[in-house]
Motif scaffolding. Structure first.
Motif, PDB file in Angstrom:
ATOM      1  N   GLY A 536       0.792  -1.220   0.000  1.00 15.30           N
ATOM      2  CA  GLY A 536       0.000   0.000   0.000  1.00 15.30           C
ATOM      3  C   GLY A 536       0.826   1.272   0.000  1.00 15.30           C
ATOM      4  N   ALA A 537       2.071   1.219  -0.529  1.00 18.18           N
ATOM      5  CA  ALA A 537       2.945   2.393  -0.467  1.00 18.18           C
ATOM      6  C   ALA A 537       3.658   2.631  -1.790  1.00 18.18           C
ATOM      7  CB  ALA A 537       3.982   2.218   0.644  1.00 18.18           C
ATOM      8  N   ASN A 538       3.815   3.891  -2.134  1.00 20.43           N
ATOM      9  CA  ASN A 538       4.645   4.323  -3.269  1.00 20.43           C
ATOM     10  C   ASN A 538       4.087   3.898  -4.631  1.00 20.43           C
ATOM     11  OD1 ASN A 538       6.897   5.591  -1.769  1.00 20.43           O
ATOM     12  ND2 ASN A 538       7.262   3.492  -1.046  1.00 20.43           N
ATOM     13  N   TYR A 539       2.758   3.828  -4.762  1.00 25.55           N
ATOM     14  CA  TYR A 539       2.172   3.460  -6.053  1.00 25.55           C
ATOM     15  C   TYR A 539       2.311   4.609  -7.046  1.00 25.55           C
ATOM     16  CZ  TYR A 539      -0.140  -0.895  -4.627  1.00 25.55           C
ATOM     17  OH  TYR A 539      -0.403  -2.174  -4.221  1.00 25.55           O
ATOM     18  N   VAL A 540       2.720   4.294  -8.238  1.00 27.55           N
ATOM     19  CA  VAL A 540       2.790   5.274  -9.327  1.00 27.55           C
ATOM     20  C   VAL A 540       1.423   5.276 -10.017  1.00 27.55           C
ATOM     21  CG1 VAL A 540       3.911   5.923 -11.476  1.00 27.55           C
ATOM     22  CG2 VAL A 540       5.257   4.878  -9.623  1.00 27.55           C
ATOM     23  N   VAL A 541       0.707   6.406  -9.923  1.00 26.86           N
ATOM     24  CA  VAL A 541      -0.656   6.496 -10.438  1.00 26.86           C
ATOM     25  C   VAL A 541      -0.786   7.738 -11.310  1.00 26.86           C
ATOM     26  CG1 VAL A 541      -3.106   6.613  -9.841  1.00 26.86           C
ATOM     27  CG2 VAL A 541      -1.529   5.363  -8.355  1.00 26.86           C
ATOM     28  N   ALA A 542      -1.417   7.598 -12.456  1.00 30.20           N
ATOM     29  CA  ALA A 542      -1.677   8.747 -13.321  1.00 30.20           C
ATOM     30  C   ALA A 542      -2.939   9.456 -12.847  1.00 30.20           C
ATOM     31  CB  ALA A 542      -1.842   8.291 -14.761  1.00 30.20           C
ATOM     32  N   LEU A 549       2.801   9.767  -6.534  1.00 32.76           N
ATOM     33  CA  LEU A 549       3.047   8.663  -5.612  1.00 32.76           C
ATOM     34  C   LEU A 549       1.876   8.593  -4.645  1.00 32.76           C
ATOM     35  CD1 LEU A 549       6.828   8.588  -4.581  1.00 32.76           C
ATOM     36  CD2 LEU A 549       5.557   7.010  -6.044  1.00 32.76           C
ATOM     37  N   VAL A 550       1.281   7.415  -4.534  1.00 31.49           N
ATOM     38  CA  VAL A 550       0.040   7.257  -3.782  1.00 31.49           C
ATOM     39  C   VAL A 550       0.207   6.159  -2.731  1.00 31.49           C
ATOM     40  CG1 VAL A 550      -2.425   6.716  -3.971  1.00 31.49           C
ATOM     41  CG2 VAL A 550      -1.289   8.020  -5.781  1.00 31.49           C
ATOM     42  N   TYR A 551      -0.457   6.373  -1.576  1.00 29.11           N
ATOM     43  CA  TYR A 551      -0.342   5.459  -0.445  1.00 29.11           C
ATOM     44  C   TYR A 551      -1.732   5.162   0.113  1.00 29.11           C
ATOM     45  CZ  TYR A 551       4.463   7.305  -0.415  1.00 29.11           C
ATOM     46  OH  TYR A 551       5.729   7.695  -0.758  1.00 29.11           O
ATOM     47  N   GLY A 552      -1.898   3.961   0.686  1.00 27.23           N
ATOM     48  CA  GLY A 552      -3.146   3.670   1.376  1.00 27.23           C
ATOM     49  C   GLY A 552      -3.575   2.221   1.255  1.00 27.23           C
ATOM     50  N   THR A 553      -4.399   1.802   2.203  1.00 25.66           N
ATOM     51  CA  THR A 553      -5.055   0.496   2.034  1.00 25.66           C
ATOM     52  C   THR A 553      -5.997   0.545   0.836  1.00 25.66           C
ATOM     53  OG1 THR A 553      -6.670   1.172   3.727  1.00 25.66           O
ATOM     54  CG2 THR A 553      -4.871  -0.252   4.439  1.00 25.66           C
ATOM     55  N   SER A 554      -6.254   1.750   0.335  1.00 25.63           N
ATOM     56  CA  SER A 554      -6.980   1.902  -0.930  1.00 25.63           C
ATOM     57  C   SER A 554      -6.247   1.206  -2.069  1.00 25.63           C
ATOM     58  CB  SER A 554      -7.143   3.381  -1.274  1.00 25.63           C
ATOM     59  OG  SER A 554      -8.016   4.017  -0.382  1.00 25.63           O
ATOM     60  N   CYS A 555      -4.929   1.080  -1.945  1.00 24.88           N
ATOM     61  CA  CYS A 555      -4.154   0.342  -2.944  1.00 24.88           C
ATOM     62  C   CYS A 555      -4.300  -1.159  -2.729  1.00 24.88           C
ATOM     63  CB  CYS A 555      -2.669   0.692  -2.836  1.00 24.88           C
ATOM     64  SG  CYS A 555      -2.248   2.447  -2.787  1.00 24.88           S
TER      65      CYS A 555
END
Length: 639
Positions: A536-542, A549-555
């Motif tokens: 749930g950390a450091n997601y590359v999202v457009a 960079l996106v973080y969360g249990t949403s990932c």
């Protein structure tokens, strides 16, 4: 094997009591301990005013719903995988004639003419218009008017009482103690954050640390940048779907959250070329649509994240359904979505609570004027939702009713995933509980999230790649402790399910949390969460034309949903059914070692370090992260 929908232990936090004695032959049925923040007592309600009472009747056989679900969900059951039809579920749980006649007779005996009493066609609830004076006499209560700082008024009571023989047939009465009012935001050009899930700042939402300029392609950088290739390596997800026409994966979004097709294509061009030209199959529920009036991370971040990664991991061969729920004016709740995928839920146990759930057609004008969606949408085999409430924001009756619906979906073979929250042992917004049951930023009592506390959903926590680690190492992940903390803990409403008792007992016996018993539910009998976790950390999202960079249990939730969807594909391809409600299976002895155990990190909150990740299940990362080859092998071996 039975476990209760609502727990009998509650610290001092639960706002309802089903057994508290009071004067005469009446018992307290529901009780509230405090007025919510932002509301204040204004006056007693006028005795001659009309009050539309809605009485939710208890369903037949609802006390056995866990046994029915266990029977089709436990791998050692002879009926494993023999899921029910919607018709079978409706027939099994319809209220009894005894419940209807007993409550109706009680109303007549108390002076209400029979012609004023209306029973719904499904027998789920009874409507009767009464004066405030009649309602107060009927339920030994007092109705007051409360005013919000916004000026909105609400009618409620502090508690109400019912005769014991009547209380056994009634789940709840509206209006009453429920104070989860969905504030109306109709005057400004931009919707105001209110009770509606999906509004910026409400419930679980992903976090961002800002934009990145470079395109990331190397597996060696997964500790800094997570892309689909990192997730495939972490969870050994090497699989091409072959039964796509039989399979289905659904992602739920709540307006005004919306994705932009241009962002999806930007992501596809860089990280998932098989999605080029692809878009989700959007299903509009209660006027939902991919709005473009409001843009920015707060409006596009959640949907962009969920769809870009959910669609990438199931590949462009598998259609993904986007359940876009609620219009721009009224918004929506989880119940509005559940109404759409199960028509019986629209009136189940009294129907929706319109102090929490949106009402369609919009009764105030300006919103969606079409009919409420009830049973109009087919549920996918796997449904992922990255939103949530704090459990304490809702009454036990409201959460129990919704939790029972997740059990019904499990009976039908649907896997329901919810993110566990981003604030460790604290609730959304970093709010903790006070001894009187209210929430505040200075509270000290752990505040679990719902629906993750419902024993009939799979709650998903968050991990991260350790700093300077690579996906090639044996144990590259730890509990997420950058930007967000994995939500986890113990419910104050729901009892522990039998499927997780062995795992949770082991944790409590070998790693007992060193905290006073009055700041967490230490009884050892409550539903524990999360069940599993994923990165749930450091997601590359457009998002809005740039990478963030996106973080969360949403990932974590949509990624897990994609993995289970691929397992369904493999089963469907050889003529077997979907995996359905997975919790009894993943906690079973046969699935030991099918998840990567996470033993480092914690989930701070409420002025504490929270719980620790340990060997085995823990209230930070659950059983661990998916090991796709082992899970696939184990599930393919089941009937």
């Amino acid at each position: 094997m039975r476990y209760s929908l609502t727990a009998c232990f509650t610290l001092s936090l639960v706002v309802a009591s089903l057994a508290e004695p009071t004067f005469g032959p009446y018992n307290v049925h529901e009780k509230r301990s405090a007025i919510p923040i932002g509301w204040s007592y204004t006056r007693r309600h006028e005795s001659a005013a009309t009050l539309p009472l809605r009485i939710a009747l208890q369903q037949s056989n609802i006390e056995f719903i866990d046994e029915y679900l266990y029977d089709v969900s436990h791998p050692e059951s002879a009926n494993y995988g023999k899921h029910w039809t919607a018709g079978e579920i409706s027939r099994k749980f319809s209220p009894s004639e005894e419940a209807v006649s007993t409550v109706r007779d009680w109303l007549v005996e108390n002076g209400l003419e029979s012609e004023r009493i209306r029973v719904s066609s499904t027998k789920g609830w009874i409507n009767v218009n009464v004066t405030v004076e009649e309602a107060e006499r009927l339920m030994n209560t007092e109705y007051n008017v409360y005013t919000h700082v916004s000026g909105q008024e609400h009618v409620a009571c502090e508690a109400y009482h019912l005769p014991e023989y009547i209380g056994t047939h009634i789940d709840f009465v509206l209006p009453s103690v429920n104070f989860d009012v969905k504030l109306k935001g109709r005057s400004g050009s931009q919707p105001e954050p209110g009770r509606a899930i999906g509004q910026p700042g409400v419930g679980t939402t992903p976090k961002t640390t800002g934009t990145i300029s470079q395109t990331v392609t190397e597996l060696e950088q997964c500790d800094q940048y997570i892309t689909p290739i990192c997730l495939r390596a972490l969870y050994e997800l090497v699989y091409e779907p072959v039964a796509t026409e039989k399979n289905s994966y659904g992602v739920v979004e709540y307006t005004p959250q919306a994705y932009l097709q241009s962002d999806l294509q930007m992501f596809a061009l860089n990280y998932s070329t098989d999605l080029l030209g692809k878009e989700p199959v959007m299903v509009s529920i209660d006027g939902g649509y991919a709005q473009t009036e409001y843009q920015g991370f707060d409006y596009n971040g959640e949907s962009a994240l969920d769809l870009q990664y959910g669609m990438s991991l199931v590949t462009g061969k598998q259609n993904v359904t986007l359940y876009q729920t609620g219009d721009m004016v009224e918004g929506a709740s989880f119940n509005n979505f559940l109404d759409a995928i199960d028509g019986s839920y629209c009136t189940f146990e009294g129907g929706d609570n319109y102090t929490v759930d949106s009402q369609y057609p919009d009764p105030y004008g300006g919103g969606y004027e079409g009919p409420e969606d009830c049973g109009t949408v087919a549920p996918a085999y796997v449904i992922s939702t990255s939103y949530g409430y704090n459990e304490a924001e809702l009454t036990p009756f409201y959460t129990a009713r919704q939790c029972a619906e997740y059990a019904k979906l499990g009976l039908m073979g649907v896997t329901i995933l919810y993110s566990s929250g981003d604030y460790g042992v604290a609730g959304h917004g970093d709010y903790c509980l006070n001894p009187n049951g209210t929430q505040s930023s200075t509270g000290t009592i752990f505040n679990p999230t719902f629906p993750g506390t419902c024993p009939y959903v799979t709650s998903v926590g968050a991990t991260m790649v350790k700093p300077n680690a690579t996906v090639f190492q044996a144990q590259p992940e730890m509990a997420c402790m950058e930007v967000i903390y994995s939500g986890g803990g113990f419910s104050n409403y729901f009892a522990m399910s039998s499927y997780q008792k062995t795992a949770v007992d082991y944790y409590l016996q070998n790693y007992p949390p060193d905290y006073p018993s009055d700041i967490w539910n230490s009884t050892g009998m409550s539903r524990a969460l999360p069940d599993i976790s994923a990165n749930g950390a450091n997601y590359v999202v457009a998002v809005d034309g740039q990478f963030e960079l996106v973080y969360g249990t949403s990932c974590s939730s949509p990624v897990s949903g994609a993995i289970f969807t691929m397992i369904n594909d493999a089963r469907l391809a050889i003529g077997k059914g979907p995996i359905g409600f997975i919790n009894p299976t993943i906690y079973s002895a046969g699935f030991a070692g099918a998840f990567n155990d996470i033993t480092e990190g914690s989930n701070p909150g409420c002025g504490t370090e929270g719980y620790n990740a340990t060997a085995g299940w823990d209230p930070v990362t659950g059983l661990g992260t998916p090991n796709f080859p082992k899970l696939l092998e184990n599930w393919l071996a089941l009937p």
